[in-house]
Design a protein around this motif. Structure first.
Motif, PDB file in Angstrom:
ATOM      1  N   ALA A 120      80.672  31.338 109.764  1.00 19.61           N
ATOM      2  CA  ALA A 120      79.331  31.881 109.535  1.00 19.61           C
ATOM      3  C   ALA A 120      78.286  30.751 109.558  1.00 19.61           C
ATOM      4  O   ALA A 120      77.194  30.912 110.103  1.00 19.61           O
ATOM      5  CB  ALA A 120      79.278  32.637 108.202  1.00 19.61           C
ATOM      6  N   VAL A 121      78.637  29.613 108.981  1.00 21.37           N
ATOM      7  CA  VAL A 121      77.700  28.481 108.960  1.00 21.37           C
ATOM      8  C   VAL A 121      77.451  27.983 110.385  1.00 21.37           C
ATOM      9  O   VAL A 121      76.310  27.680 110.759  1.00 21.37           O
ATOM     10  CB  VAL A 121      78.224  27.340 108.047  1.00 21.37           C
ATOM     11  CG1 VAL A 121      77.352  26.093 108.191  1.00 21.37           C
ATOM     12  CG2 VAL A 121      78.272  27.798 106.593  1.00 21.37           C
ATOM     13  N   ASP A 122      78.502  27.926 111.185  1.00 19.78           N
ATOM     14  CA  ASP A 122      78.318  27.518 112.587  1.00 19.78           C
ATOM     15  C   ASP A 122      77.373  28.480 113.309  1.00 19.78           C
ATOM     16  O   ASP A 122      76.505  28.071 114.077  1.00 19.78           O
ATOM     17  CB  ASP A 122      79.666  27.476 113.310  1.00 19.78           C
ATOM     18  CG  ASP A 122      80.529  26.297 112.848  1.00 19.78           C
ATOM     19  OD1 ASP A 122      79.978  25.382 112.195  1.00 19.78           O
ATOM     20  OD2 ASP A 122      81.743  26.309 113.122  1.00 19.78           O
ATOM     21  N   PHE A 123      77.575  29.770 113.033  1.00 19.37           N
ATOM     22  CA  PHE A 123      76.693  30.769 113.638  1.00 19.37           C
ATOM     23  C   PHE A 123      75.244  30.511 113.223  1.00 19.37           C
ATOM     24  O   PHE A 123      74.326  30.531 114.047  1.00 19.37           O
ATOM     25  CB  PHE A 123      77.119  32.177 113.205  1.00 19.37           C
ATOM     26  CG  PHE A 123      76.089  33.233 113.515  1.00 19.37           C
ATOM     27  CD1 PHE A 123      76.068  33.843 114.763  1.00 19.37           C
ATOM     28  CD2 PHE A 123      75.114  33.588 112.582  1.00 19.37           C
ATOM     29  CE1 PHE A 123      75.094  34.793 115.071  1.00 19.37           C
ATOM     30  CE2 PHE A 123      74.142  34.539 112.875  1.00 19.37           C
ATOM     31  CZ  PHE A 123      74.136  35.135 114.122  1.00 19.37           C
ATOM     32  N   ILE A 124      75.042  30.277 111.939  1.00 22.31           N
ATOM     33  CA  ILE A 124      73.688  30.086 111.412  1.00 22.31           C
ATOM     34  C   ILE A 124      73.044  28.842 112.028  1.00 22.31           C
ATOM     35  O   ILE A 124      71.866  28.857 112.416  1.00 22.31           O
ATOM     36  CB  ILE A 124      73.726  29.993 109.866  1.00 22.31           C
ATOM     37  CG1 ILE A 124      74.115  31.350 109.280  1.00 22.31           C
ATOM     38  CG2 ILE A 124      72.394  29.506 109.302  1.00 22.31           C
ATOM     39  CD1 ILE A 124      74.531  31.296 107.817  1.00 22.31           C
ATOM     40  N   TYR A 125      73.832  27.780 112.136  1.00 23.39           N
ATOM     41  CA  TYR A 125      73.315  26.544 112.745  1.00 23.39           C
ATOM     42  C   TYR A 125      72.836  26.832 114.165  1.00 23.39           C
ATOM     43  O   TYR A 125      71.712  26.498 114.546  1.00 23.39           O
ATOM     44  CB  TYR A 125      74.416  25.480 112.733  1.00 23.39           C
ATOM     45  CG  TYR A 125      73.966  24.144 113.266  1.00 23.39           C
ATOM     46  CD1 TYR A 125      73.354  23.220 112.427  1.00 23.39           C
ATOM     47  CD2 TYR A 125      74.147  23.803 114.608  1.00 23.39           C
ATOM     48  CE1 TYR A 125      72.923  21.988 112.908  1.00 23.39           C
ATOM     49  CE2 TYR A 125      73.721  22.583 115.097  1.00 23.39           C
ATOM     50  CZ  TYR A 125      73.107  21.676 114.244  1.00 23.39           C
ATOM     51  OH  TYR A 125      72.680  20.464 114.730  1.00 23.39           O
ATOM     52  N   LEU A 134      83.612  31.356 106.124  1.00 23.00           N
ATOM     53  CA  LEU A 134      82.266  30.853 105.827  1.00 23.00           C
ATOM     54  C   LEU A 134      81.897  29.717 106.780  1.00 23.00           C
ATOM     55  O   LEU A 134      80.741  29.610 107.200  1.00 23.00           O
ATOM     56  CB  LEU A 134      82.165  30.415 104.364  1.00 23.00           C
ATOM     57  CG  LEU A 134      82.183  31.565 103.348  1.00 23.00           C
ATOM     58  CD1 LEU A 134      82.151  31.028 101.920  1.00 23.00           C
ATOM     59  CD2 LEU A 134      81.010  32.518 103.582  1.00 23.00           C
ATOM     60  N   HIS A 135      82.864  28.895 107.148  1.00 21.05           N
ATOM     61  CA  HIS A 135      82.544  27.848 108.126  1.00 21.05           C
ATOM     62  C   HIS A 135      82.130  28.461 109.463  1.00 21.05           C
ATOM     63  O   HIS A 135      81.219  27.975 110.131  1.00 21.05           O
ATOM     64  CB  HIS A 135      83.730  26.897 108.293  1.00 21.05           C
ATOM     65  CG  HIS A 135      83.810  25.874 107.188  1.00 21.05           C
ATOM     66  ND1 HIS A 135      84.938  25.133 106.935  1.00 21.05           N
ATOM     67  CD2 HIS A 135      82.889  25.482 106.268  1.00 21.05           C
ATOM     68  CE1 HIS A 135      84.708  24.315 105.903  1.00 21.05           C
ATOM     69  NE2 HIS A 135      83.482  24.519 105.484  1.00 21.05           N
TER      70      HIS A 135
END
Lengths: 524, 524
Positions: free
Chosen positions: B37-42, B34-35
């Motif tokens: 994925a969050v980096d990707f989203i950012y 998930l981290h």
């Protein structure tokens, strides 16, 4: 985003807060909120084993804990997270608990959750190919991958294996779509079959609908009978074919054929047969090929509902349950049940996508585009109930891409092996009986009347209801029941993703102990 | 999870990898994935402005970049993330781009994405209250909150405001459910209305369905006409009431009444009227109260589709568009359109939940439980097509809990204000015309035939098509078109969540420049 301090009673301050630019998708906030959510999830998975599976709240509990009116002012995200922990979690039935044995497990995985997260953030609406080409194509690819794992015939593929190099073969019309639930898969295929039968029987509009008949074993999921109602079939024409212990509660194709012939003889039009691979009640497996053969006599549509057990068919040793699938019209399977993909994700494959799109296509002006008009693409809105659609293919693809077929098979086999251990334990205790043969990871069992010398069938019924009640109230296990052959039966579904063999052993110890208490007349 | 090294060709190593316990929901892996994925989203949100909104890929592009067969071996999650960045993102239509002006924006927020993430991880399936009490009650609460923001009458509330202290009042049956799409809201209400009309008209089974008629303005979303087909209504009985410039393409209640009277006079049974607040084509607003009055003469069900524009009605200045809503039977609104809630989330409120459950209820044995049998709860499966359902209420509640009513109103007003600036710019340029009055944040405009001295109506048609084509090919904007009064019109929908006024100004500059090029005959 404003802060609580910005909503002070000072009018000037309120005006400032109001005129401050509101950036609900500010990348820093997104990262910060998501990190908080990830921390919550980490703690949740670490602790879910130790909290009661089934909460003991009463109807209306939440309204007593949360504000009954929406706040006017913004609040730090921590407030929502705090209320989630304090008010929502305590009233939650924990499907993620390793002590969850009810219904079917909603299996899940890190890859699926991450895929869903990315999809939520990109938040594309892929109704047409143009509206998100990558989503349309990744969905097709994920469906083709899963079709390959299931050894489905080429005729169900978006890109048949034999024509991968050459591109889509001429005349190829097979393909799939990812829907929300099995019910939607049933509904859209029922409607396609209905419309085809109306055309075939020369109906004036829908007038002929009163002559159309549909068929399914009496063990078929209740949502099938509901889908028939939704699609306008006459309830009097929906045939629920009786099953019994002789076929382990699976469809008897001879009875199906007999019912269809009787209807056809009476001038009715056999239109649709729903075949289940792994019924919800007891995991019975209807004979796919034999049902297809019976339906072929009347040109009826055959749909296979393999929502749960279809996932097992990625293992060679279970694949025979789909034998004959090359002769059916459609098949649905829900990776959100047993293939580690969080809700919702139901795969529907059809042999002829045009039969679906003939009934479901819309062509509003604002969705017109070159790709659609070229005929080179299928717009997925034309294979589902609605128009809008999430990017569901991403998580399913990520699950297969990350874990690979070998691990997915290992996952299925591990659940089945543990279920087998449970089944053997039940069989080894003379007080219990396994009511139908175990096919996958579900064991249907009950306290048998002969558990004690004086126990009658009625006593056993009471004891079994009491057993389920006490287990579920304990918070240490959650089981659902069913009724098979008129008897109340407990369903023990192995496979919640955090579950290990020890959880099943503990549950079995609890079942034995509770049964002893019930038999000894000890008050709960 | 295994690693790539564990799948070496050595049989022994493979066996070891295979027998290693597979933990797809290991909390550390979940956090790690998930981290990532969050980096990707950012990164995605930081960069999405600078990539083409509409990709330039051709059908079949993705299959050429990704493996055509599912891998057997596991791969690090980074592999899927790498392919996401390299193959999926370049083929994506970026709905999150601030340069997205097509269809309606799919607005989103940090709170919604975080809520959806938590729901994906808890992964509960709340078909009954017992299956997740917290989900059922939070969904009811979120619907009541939104109903309060919309000033809906008490009759649509799960817990009427006037009875919050005393609990559910006797005889109160109103309430809501969160569905996936507006289409599903239309379908379930159509089916409820259909069944009630069949009973009312003394139909033998569904035989009377050929006499049932439904009504909607010709500007109603195509999915309504599809939902009618799904529910088995005769296409010949689906009345598309013509609209024109005289009503700004909104439903003329006199024409509706006339059509219903004509049908009733011919022995048909007016059954259902769909009224739209904010049509997809041009944001026309059908008169809710007048339609309800017309329908009342025949006891027909009135549904309000406020999918997009309903969200604006949380602002007092827009609320009048819902006037008369206290006399309709149901209302649906999709927070996934304009209320910062990622897909999918469509709210359906009905005045009498029993009319829905009468048609949609199922009672399989394995879902029986004390709460359901007590009658104290409504099981949400009985208000939707399927059985399974995600915990959609969480994200909607988190949006309202975190941002509060004031910020949500600010969000709506900001979009409308920016649309107004755009509209004024269009009006100030003699080469363009605003085709219908702007009601919300959608501006329908076109190059007018008098843009140049020699331009005919046919030339204008060509020029407008060329304009949209060039804009969309530029990658710097994406607009959809519609046809109003037979004319090709560009739709400029303001409100993509990352959008600021400068993006709209840039788009307007691009539109002007491109129009100049087209008028000057410059080749693209």
């Amino acid at each position: 985003m404003g802060s609580l301090s910005g909503t002070s009673s000072s009018l000037a301050a309120a005006f400032d807060a109001d005129s401050e630019r509101f950036q609900p998708l500010n990348a820093d906030d997104v990262r910060s909120y998501l990190h908080k959510a990830v921390d919550f999830i980490y703690d949740y998975y670490k602790s879910v084993e130790s909290v009661p599976v089934l909460p003991s709240v009463e109807p209306g509990y939440l309204a007593r804990q949360l504000k009954s009116a929406p706040p006017n002012a913004a609040a730090p995200f921590d407030v929502a997270m705090h209320e989630l922990r304090e008010a929502v979690v305590p009233g939650t039935t924990h499907w993620a608990s390793p002590n969850f044995f009810a219904f079917f497990p909603a299996t899940n995985s890190a890859a699926a959750i991450a895929g869903e997260l990315v999809a939520s953030a990109m938040n594309t609406v892929g109704f047409t190919w143009q509206a998100n080409p990558a989503a349309a194509e990744l969905e097709a690819l994920a469906l083709d991958w899963l079709a390959q794992l299931l050894l489905l015939p080429d005729s169900f593929m978006n890109r048949p294996c034999s024509a991968v190099v050459a591109g889509r073969g001429a005349g190829t019309r097979g393909g799939g779509v990812i829907l929300g639930t099995t019910s939607e898969a049933m509904l859209v295929t029922l409607v396609a079959a209905r419309d085809a039968a109306l055309r075939r029987s020369g109906s004036d509009g829908v007038a002929g609908i009163t002559r159309l008949t549909v068929y399914a074993a009496d063990q078929t999921h209740s949502t099938f009978f509901k889908a028939c109602r939704l699609a306008g079939f006459d309830p009097a024409n929906v045939r629920s074919i009786p099953t019994g212990a002789d076929t382990d509660y699976a469809l008897d194709p001879a009875r199906l054929l007999e019912a269809m012939r009787r209807d056809a003889g009476a001038g009715l039009v056999p239109t649709y047969v729903c075949v289940t691979v792994g019924t919800t009640s007891s995991n019975a497996v209807d004979p796919v090929g034999a049902a297809a053969d019976a339906a072929a006599e009347f040109g009826a549509w055959v749909h296979v509902d393999a929502a749960y057990a279809g996932s097992a068919c990625i293992c060679p040793e279970f694949r025979h349950h789909l034998d004959g699938v090359e002769r059916v019209d459609s098949l649905s399977l829900s990776p959100h049940k047993w293939l580690l993909t969080c809700l919702d994700c139901t795969c529907l494959w059809v042999r002829d996508t045009r039969r679906l799109t003939d009934s479901l296509e819309t062509r509003p002006e604002y969705l017109r585009n070159h790709a659609t008009e070229s005929g080179a693409v299928t717009d997925l809105k034309d294979m589902q109930v609605g128009v809008g659609r999430r990017f569901r293919g991403l998580k399913l693809w990520m699950v297969m891409r990350t874990y690979g077929a070998a691990k997915l098979r290992q996952h299925i086999r591990s659940d089945v092996a543990i279920a087998k251990v449970f089944e053997e334990s039940v069989r080894a205790d003379h007080r219990f009986e396994v009511v139908v043969p175990r096919n996958f990871a579900l064991v249907c069992f009950r306290i048998r009347p002969s558990a004690t010398a004086s126990m009658t069938e009625e006593d056993a019924e009471v004891a079994n209801r009491e057993l389920m009640e006490r287990l579920n109230k304990s918070g240490r296990a959650f089981l659902a029941n069913t009724v098979i052959g008129g008897k109340f039966v407990l369903r023990f579904a192995v496979g919640s993703t955090l579950q290990e063999e020890r959880h099943v052993r503990n549950a079995w110890d609890l079942i034995k102990m509770t049964t002893t208490e019930i038999i000894n007349g000890e008050v709960d």
